[in-house]
Each structure stands twice: as C-alpha cells, then as structure tokens.
Motif scaffolding. Sequence first.
Motif, PDB file in Angstrom:
ATOM      1  N   THR A   1       0.831  -1.216   0.000  1.00 35.38           N
ATOM      2  CA  THR A   1       0.000   0.000   0.000  1.00 35.38           C
ATOM      3  C   THR A   1       0.860   1.257   0.000  1.00 35.38           C
ATOM      4  N   ASN A   2       1.870   1.296   0.872  1.00 40.69           N
ATOM      5  CA  ASN A   2       2.734   2.472   0.940  1.00 40.69           C
ATOM      6  C   ASN A   2       3.576   2.638  -0.317  1.00 40.69           C
ATOM      7  N   THR A   3       3.866   1.539  -0.982  1.00 43.70           N
ATOM      8  CA  THR A   3       4.578   1.637  -2.257  1.00 43.70           C
ATOM      9  C   THR A   3       3.753   2.412  -3.268  1.00 43.70           C
ATOM     10  N   LEU A   4       2.457   2.113  -3.324  1.00 40.31           N
ATOM     11  CA  LEU A   4       1.590   2.829  -4.255  1.00 40.31           C
ATOM     12  C   LEU A   4       1.487   4.303  -3.867  1.00 40.31           C
ATOM     13  N   VAL A   5       1.437   4.576  -2.579  1.00 36.18           N
ATOM     14  CA  VAL A   5       1.406   5.973  -2.128  1.00 36.18           C
ATOM     15  C   VAL A   5       2.633   6.718  -2.639  1.00 36.18           C
TER      16      VAL A   5
ATOM     17  N   ASP B   1      -5.128  -6.148  -5.971  1.00 36.02           N
ATOM     18  CA  ASP B   1      -4.521  -6.649  -4.738  1.00 36.02           C
ATOM     19  C   ASP B   1      -5.597  -7.237  -3.826  1.00 36.02           C
ATOM     20  N   SER B   2      -5.185  -8.171  -2.983  1.00 37.88           N
ATOM     21  CA  SER B   2      -6.133  -8.790  -2.050  1.00 37.88           C
ATOM     22  C   SER B   2      -6.371  -7.934  -0.809  1.00 37.88           C
ATOM     23  N   PHE B   3      -5.522  -6.927  -0.588  1.00 36.72           N
ATOM     24  CA  PHE B   3      -5.610  -6.071   0.598  1.00 36.72           C
ATOM     25  C   PHE B   3      -6.518  -4.886   0.276  1.00 36.72           C
ATOM     26  N   VAL B   4      -7.621  -4.764   1.026  1.00 38.55           N
ATOM     27  CA  VAL B   4      -8.623  -3.744   0.722  1.00 38.55           C
ATOM     28  C   VAL B   4      -8.050  -2.324   0.769  1.00 38.55           C
ATOM     29  N   PRO B   5      -7.260  -1.937   1.793  1.00 39.47           N
ATOM     30  CA  PRO B   5      -6.689  -0.580   1.773  1.00 39.47           C
ATOM     31  C   PRO B   5      -5.846  -0.302   0.541  1.00 39.47           C
ATOM     32  N   CYS B   6      -5.197  -1.341   0.022  1.00 38.59           N
ATOM     33  CA  CYS B   6      -4.402  -1.164  -1.196  1.00 38.59           C
ATOM     34  C   CYS B   6      -5.309  -0.864  -2.384  1.00 38.59           C
TER      35      CYS B   6
END
Length: 756
Positions: free
Chosen positions: A491-495, A523-528
């Motif tokens: 997630t932080n990578t995308l940020v 991605d499987s991670f919802v925040p991502c």
Amino acid sequence: MNFLSSAFSSLTGNSIPYTFKEKIVDPKSGSFPDSTSVWTIYNGLNKANNAPVAIFECSLTDPVNISKDLVSLARNCFRKSKMLKLPGIISVVDFIESESYLYIITEPVVPLSSYLSQSAGSGSDSKIFGVHSIGLAMSLVNQSQYLHGKLNLTNSVFVTRAGDWKLFGLELLTNLQSDPDQPIYRLSKLEPGFDSSLPEDVIGNSDLIRQFPLKLDSYKFGVFIYSVFNHSQKGNSPINYTNSELQNMKNVPKQLASSAKKLVNQKSSLRPTVEKFMKDAATYFDQNKLVLFNHELEELKFKNDNDKLSFFKHELGAFTGNDNSEEEDDLFPSGFLEFKLLPELISQYQNIFKAKPSVNTTPEEHAQRQETISVLLNYILTFGANLEEATFSSQIKPVILQAFSLPDRSIRLSLLNHLNNYIKYLTESDIQNKIFYNLLTGFQDTNYMIRETTLKSITTVIDKVSVKQVNQDLLKVLAKSQMDPKPSIRTNTLVLIIKISSKIYNTSKNNVLITALSKSLKDSFVPCKMMALSGFESLIKEFSLNEICGKILGHLAIALMDEHSHKVRTEARRVFDLYLQSVEEHASSLPQDDVDEEEEEKIFFAKHAPVTSTSSESVTESSSNDYSIGIGGFRLGLTKMNPKGTLNNDFNVSTPDLTRVGTPTLETPNFNTNQSTNVDTWNDFDVDESWGGEDVVDEVVDDTPKKPATINTSTRAPRKSSGLKLGKKTAAAKPKSALKLNLKVEDDDDNWGGDW
C-alpha cells in the motif's frame, strides 16, 4: 575612514594573532556590572585555526587605569593565571604582554551575570549544578593554600559554551605561604566593589583577615549562593545584601540553605571553610541529577566497554527520560548538550567504531560492540536534532553519512527513525551521492521492519532525489516492492508512486501509473485497492481519452464486481462514473452527422476498378454497382458479373495449384476468329506450360442472352488447332504430372465417362 580603522587597530591590539569581535564587557561604559571589571573582554577568533576564544584586555597606558592603579590588579591576575592550573578555573590559551597592553586569551566564556540575565540555564537544577562547580573550584584553591578573595556574581565567575561555571577574577589571588606581594592585603582597597560583600568584623580593616584568611572565601561563597538564586530581583544594580537577607536565604533550596547560612555567619570563627561546606552538602548535591550525570560523564573516558554500555543504556536513558527530547532544554544548562554531552558521545562513538574486531573477538563481544554503537548513535541523533545548522554540519552530519554505509540493522533503524528530525540539515548532494543508494539496499532486506521503514524514509527524502535516480533506480525497486508479502508495504509503495508521479519521465509516466494502479486494484488487501482508486481519482487529468477508454475503464469495471468489499465496489463505481463522464463530455462535442457507410468501399473500387472504353461505359457502370456492401452483409453479384474486361482476367490469371493433378482435356474445334460467337471467358484459363499439357478451351454454354462481343484478334493470339475433327471420339492427351508419379493410364479410357 582609514584613519579610524588604524586608530581602532592600535587601541584593540589587532597586531596580536587573534581576531577581535564584539565586546562582552566594557568597563568604560560606566554601567553596572561592567564598571566593576578591570578587563575589557572581547569575543574573538584564533587566526591559526579559526577557533573561538575570549580576549581579556587591559590597557597599561589608559589614564583611568593608571589613576585607579587598576594595572596592579591586572598584573597580579596575569601572573597568577600562569601559576594556578586547577579544575574549575578558566582554561587559558595564551598570554600576551606588550608595552601598552596585557592580554589573557581563554576559552570562550560569558560573565555569569549576563548568562543569568538572559534566562539561559536559569532552572533550579542548573543553578545547583553551577554552585556545586564553583564550590569544588574554591575548595581546590583553598586546599592549595591560596586565598581567592574576590568571589562574586559580576566579574569573577564565567560560563563556558558547554554550560560549565568556571572561576576566574584572580586580581586578589594570594598564596598564603609564599606570596611576597600579599595582594589581598595590599590591593584589596583598589578592587571595585570589594567592601560591598564583607563580614562586619573585617569591614574597613583588611588586616583582620589574617586571623582566618580562608574564612573570607567562605563568606564570599555564601553571598555568592544567595545572589545566584536572587539575581532576578536585584537586576543590574550593585549588590549590597544585609545580614538579615543573607540569613533568610530566600529562594535558596531548603536543604542547601541550612548549610549556606553557616557560611555567612558574621563571626569568622564560626564559619566553616568551603571545603567543609562541600562535604556537609555532598548528600544534597549528589541527589541532583545534573550534578550526578556530569560526574559520570567526566569519568566515562576511564571506564571499560561494559561500564560504558551500562552508562549509555541506563544512566543516560534515565536522565533523559527515555529519549524524551521535548524536555531537553529543561534537562541541560544552555550549551551543555551541544558542547559537552554531544562531543563526548561522538568521541566515544568514533573510538568504538575505529576499534575493529580482531580474530580473537568473541561473538558476544562483537554483539556488545554493535549494540553500543547503535545506542550511541541513537542518542547522537536525538540530541543533535535541535542544533544550529552550522554545528550540526560540523559535528553530526559526518557521523550520519558514515553510519549509512554500515550493514548493521539496528544502526540503520536508528538512522531511519530519526530521519524526519535531521533531513532539514542534509543537502541534495548529501542525499543523492551519499545516502540514496545505501538507502535502496533496505528494500532487499529480509526483515520487514527494515523494508517498511526504508519505504517511509524514501517518502521523506524524495524531494531531494534527482529525476534520473527516480526513473533509473527507484522505479525498478518499487515495481518489486508492489509484490511484497506485507500488505502495508504494498500500500505504501503505491502511495510513493503517486507522490513521485511528477518526477517520472513524460514518455513513460502514464504507462507506469496505469500499470501500478491497476496492479494494486487487483490486490487482495482492501486498503491497497482503496488507495489505487484514490490514485485513479487524483490523477484523472494525467490520462488521455484513448488511455481512459482503452485501458482504465476496463480495470475499473472489474473493480465494480469486487467480491470481497462493498466499500471497494462503491468507490469503484464513483471513480468509474468520473472517468465515464469525461468520455461522455468529449463525445457530446463530436459532430452529429454520420459519415457515408459505403465510402471506404467506393474509394477502394475507385482505385482498383477496371478502366473501360466509352462504348462499354454502361456495362462498367452496371458492373460496378454489383460490388457494393449492404448493411445486411456483403453483396457480390457473381452470377451477374460481365465476363469481359481486365478485372475478369485478373481473377482468371491466378497462381495455379501446384499440388493439383492435371485434368485431361479435349481438343477444341478450330473457330473462325472472324465470326461473332458467344464466349464465356470464366473458363478461359491460360495453362502453365510447366504442367506439360496443351492449351485447352472448355466450352460452357450460358443460356442467359447476352450481346455479342467482338474478339479483338490484335490483342489475343489465335488458338492453335489440335487437328481433331468434331464428332470423332479421340483419346485425350495424357497430362504430365509435375509430381512424376509412375501411374499407368489405360488408352481406351478417356475418363470422361461417355461421348462428348
């Protein structure tokens, strides 16, 4: 102007190897407390190494100094400063004497009265720490059989840059055993303000000091303690305390006040010496954290590695409140942190760092060494974050740049955790050349804490990273980081990718962004996923309509059917509508008239249709109309095509099928070329001579009435007669096979199955 400069140089003695800067004490000003000083004091610089110094200057030719005989006091201080070398006394760098001036060059200091007036280090702990330092210095002076005789707040105590209180003002310093001049008795009347702080039994009669000479310093020290804690009430005015004020010891801490009252007893015989006072108050002073900490710090250089590590982990941690840097100003006197604690920590760090492990070093010793380096670095970064830029650059920055090259994880974590505090002191050159590439190695670490902290740190330094480094180095690392097992790292990578979008090359920016956002959207991670949708929304103006229609809407449409999160589906619908709206807005601006649906087909036949003569214009027109494409399908009028013309020949003269076995043919009759006949040219093939056969004409009778066509013999060669007569049954010529197969053909069978 040059004359004034020359005059100033001669007055200040610029011929000495020191640079004079601003005055900090000027006796000629006539204001208290400067008026009580024998010396004019300057801030200065050593020309040899540019180190800061304090310059004590006394003019030997000044009429005021001569008339008041202040020169005698200055000369005594000049001589005794060379003789008295004790802890707690100002460190003297140089002595210079000329016909006109006396100079004492010392470490940089400021008068204590100025220090307290500026509210620097005015906390109770700092004052107790200062009183303790002066008490120890006075005790050592007395133990050396010297009488100071001039201790006061105005011009005998100075504060160093490290916050240490140092004793000076040696104008009346007297060796009680071997000083022939005995200045305490001979010169005390010349000392400005000497009578303002004396016990009643010696006022006006300095000879009474001889009975209990050291008790004079005791009384002076008691007055000094009282004036330190009540300085703000008196301000810049001559100090002349009454006996009742001194006995009250207002504002002095109670435990200290009980002992300090004995120092100001009017009877010399009842007063303890300074040495005795320091012993009686030792318990109280040892309870002061700053006093205890300073003692441990000064003893640190004599300790072994185990004791040093214990000090850094426990004593230092306990004193600083477990790294609570928000209260540093209350913990330390002004300058203590910058010029005393940090230099000592840096010195210890460098000593341990340079001591490389030997062959005999055990794993436990190596681990202890690494732990000590990490703990030291943590404190250096904590305490150094609030320094001035010049001091940070000279003391802390070299340590940071050196530490980034170390592979130890604990060291790297300390550097990254404090990065927000010291990033303001690092230049773009520091980041790009000395930190960035070492920082990228953290993405390859197997420890997720290092990877995640490194990623957050890149966000901190990204503004000082070059565009080239972003595109050639960082994007490659981030592409792998998008597949990290830890969801928050993905997630932080995308940020970070969204944040650095302005630094990506224009030629590849949109492809990089669409690829990164689309990958996170799956991605499987919802925040991502939510961050990907947020990125699509914030970057909507970056994409063209072709990219929106061809790439983005499809990915957003998939998110509309997300099986795991209603929140993702709702947000995807909102973002999808934003993109769709931009497409519809553009579509509404396009022309409303439809183009000719068969225009392209007409263009093709206009380019490739056969060119006919005027006489057959009507035939061509009717033929071309048959090559039209209807909305319902392709309408080729094969049975209605005119068999004449170049186009027909183009269809007929095609490449023969080389894999087909030759077909037996009949010899055709010899037609009169001048006779008009109905000839169907669909079967008028030109046989390739390589097949080994003869020219054959197969007649096909078309019942459809047609206009007679004239065969132009000038453009078409007459067919050779085969010599056969009509009506006779003859055997067909055997075709030669290109495949050269050994096949036996019966001569009495023509393979046609009957008569012609």
